[in-house]
Write a protein that holds these residues in place. Structure first.
Motif, short mmCIF file in Angstrom:
data_model
loop_
_atom_site.label_atom_id
_atom_site.label_comp_id
_atom_site.label_asym_id
_atom_site.label_seq_id
_atom_site.Cartn_x
_atom_site.Cartn_y
_atom_site.Cartn_z
N THR A 449 22.29 47.22 61.50
CA THR A 449 20.80 47.30 61.33
C THR A 449 20.15 46.19 61.90
OG1 THR A 449 20.17 47.07 59.19
CG2 THR A 449 21.55 49.12 59.29
N LEU A 450 18.60 46.56 61.81
CA LEU A 450 17.52 46.08 62.48
C LEU A 450 16.10 46.20 60.89
CD1 LEU A 450 16.47 44.08 64.17
CD2 LEU A 450 14.88 46.53 65.30
N GLU A 451 16.18 44.91 60.48
CA GLU A 451 15.23 44.73 58.82
C GLU A 451 14.19 44.20 59.62
OE1 GLU A 451 16.65 44.33 55.18
OE2 GLU A 451 15.85 42.72 55.53
N TRP A 452 13.04 44.95 58.95
CA TRP A 452 11.61 44.14 59.23
C TRP A 452 11.06 44.40 57.63
CZ3 TRP A 452 8.80 45.43 64.14
CH2 TRP A 452 9.92 46.19 65.23
N LYS A 453 10.83 43.56 57.61
CA LYS A 453 10.34 42.99 56.02
C LYS A 453 8.93 42.13 56.53
CE LYS A 453 12.45 41.16 52.06
NZ LYS A 453 13.77 40.82 50.87
#
Length: 474
Positions: A449-453
């Protein structure tokens, strides 16, 4: 074939065996020629040949037979190629084709000298010049990597040559007879290792009528994050000498990542484009790929930009839109808040991610390629004013003690990014190509997954697009 674990799907790599520096980049009659340092008998560095591939679009490549083999004068080390349109060399034999001339280093035992070869059939077959070498070794151990261009205002061919930890310039009317002109670099820039693979090009400064000369020099070791790196100098060239605009202590890195080296530009092109070797001499012979080793970067367009009173080299990837599958995600506005992580499923690790920063209150924003047990972190730190790429837990990292790393790049502002992911590499372009990092990684898992935080505040992006990229291998 070309579906092996870790094989990049829209970057050039040889079908098999060892590759390093790009060589002889030249454009002629609709074809981009890419020669490269090649060892056809092994997957580790060995006696150097010139491998050869051609492309009509810098994305789809056709591998051709080896162009140049070692001989009694030595191995075939790095160099360049030009189109001798006016036949200054007298080596043209075809009525239909201009002569293509390769200028390269013959590497004998503790003796490097410059030689040439020529082709009258669009680079398909090559003849070495009977009078080789055209420049004898003057008593310098590291004396290599000639990059040649025609300098219109002085009416001669100019060669940039890596000599220890300086660049020497030579001039010639005909590619056969060379005269020493000047030297640059003893007191300038970084000197943590030997200088290699020079290139001298003229580029426009964005939004001005101004043009400046850029001297590109690879250095190994001595990079800001360890090992191999490309530095550059901005200045002027008058046909004899290069004069640097910056202070002697100024160091300008083209790419802060660990895996961008030996980059040079294509000759005979109206638009400046270069390509680099995506590896690092600290671990290049150990990377876990098979049956090939090494890959080239995405070709990148070059220009200059004034930024904070400095002239910077700007790199932007060539247009990949013809390779897009249907956009997986297009978001006009994406706000990431500290209490909630945004996750986007990736069907495969062949994507281009782009976004513009609208507002940023976060002290730290992270973009992570997330597997079940492994991850590659990209951290944009507003407080420390830097970007970090953390690949310490990115999959297979045990093949070299030098590979697991947290690599840093200074970043004074953050307005946009483009991230290119291709199976086992990332290329990160920030602020419209003003800051660049190139890194290899070797994932072991299948699902990501591509995770934005965000931390300590929210960050809002606009024009967020994620495009899956098709393979360019047939």
């Amino acid at each position: 074939m070309y579906k092996e674990q870790y094989r990049q799907q829209f970057h050039f790599s040889p079908k098999e065996k060892w590759m390093n520096d790009p060589n002889g980049l030249v454009y002629y009659k609709g074809e981009y020629h890419l020669f490269y340092q090649y060892h056809p008998d092994s997957m580790v560095w060995g006696p150097m040949h010139w491998g050869h591939t051609v492309s009509k679009d810098l994305m789809h490549w056709e591998e051709l037979p080896v162009a140049l083999y070692p001989d009694e004068l030595g191995q075939i080390f790095s160099g360049s190629a030009v189109i001798d349109r006016d036949n200054t060399s007298g080596l043209k034999t075809s009525d239909q084709e201009d002569v293509m001339v390769a200028i390269f280093t013959h590497h004998g035992e503790d003796n490097e000298k410059q030689s040439i070869a020529y082709s009258n059939d669009r680079g398909r077959t090559w003849t070495k010049y009977e009078g080789n070498p055209v420049i004898e070794n003057p008593g310098i151990k590291d004396f290599r990597d000639p990059k040649v261009f025609w300098h219109e205002s002085s009416g001669k061919w100019i060669m940039s040559l890596a000599c220890g930890d300086e660049i020497q310039f030579y001039g010639s009317p005909n590619l056969l007879e060379w005269t020493f002109l000047s030297a640059f670099g003893k007191e300038y820039g970084a000197h943590g290792g030997v200088w290699e693979c020079p290139d001298l090009i003229q580029l426009e400064v964005e939004e001005t009528e101004e043009k400046k000369w850029v001297l590109i020099v690879s250095i190994n070791p001595g990079g800001p994050n360890g090992g191999s790196v490309v530095q550059y100098f901005i200045g002027d060239f008058n046909g004899e000498t290069f004069t640097c605009d910056d202070d002697k202590e100024t160091i300008k890195w083209a790419d802060y990542g660990r895996d961008f080296y030996a980059a040079v530009t294509w000759s005979n092109l109206s638009e400046p484009i270069w390509i680099g070797w995506m590896s690092n001499w600290q671990y290049a012979n150990q990377v876990p790929t098979d049956p090939y080793r090494s890959v080239m970067s995405i070709p990148r367009k070059l220009k200059l930009r004034r930024e904070n009173e400095q002239v910077k080299l700007i790199q932007t990837p060539i247009d990949l839109s013809s390779l897009y599958k249907e956009p997986t995600l297009v978001d006009e506005h994406l706000t990431v808040v500290p209490t909630k992580t945004k996750q986007m499923n990736l069907n495969e690790l062949q994507v281009l991610v782009q976004a513009k920063v609208e507002e940023n209150q976060a002290s730290l924003f992270t973009l992570t390629l997330n597997g079940e047990k492994e991850r590659l972190h990209i951290e944009f730190d507003r407080v420390k004013q830097e970007v970090r790429v953390d690949r310490t837990d990115s999959g297979n990292v045990a093949f070299s003690e030098h590979f697991p790393s947290i690599d840093r790049m200074p970043l004074s502002f953050f307005k946009d990014f483009t991230l290119i992911v291709d199976q086992s590499s990332i290329e990160l372009f920030i602020n419209d190509g003003s800051s660049v990092m190139t890194e290899l990684f070797y994932p072991l898992e299948q699902t990501y997954t591509l995770e934005w935080k965000a931390m300590d505040g929210e960050i809002t992006f606009s024009n967020v697009t994620i495009n899956e990229i098709k393979s360019t291998w047939k």
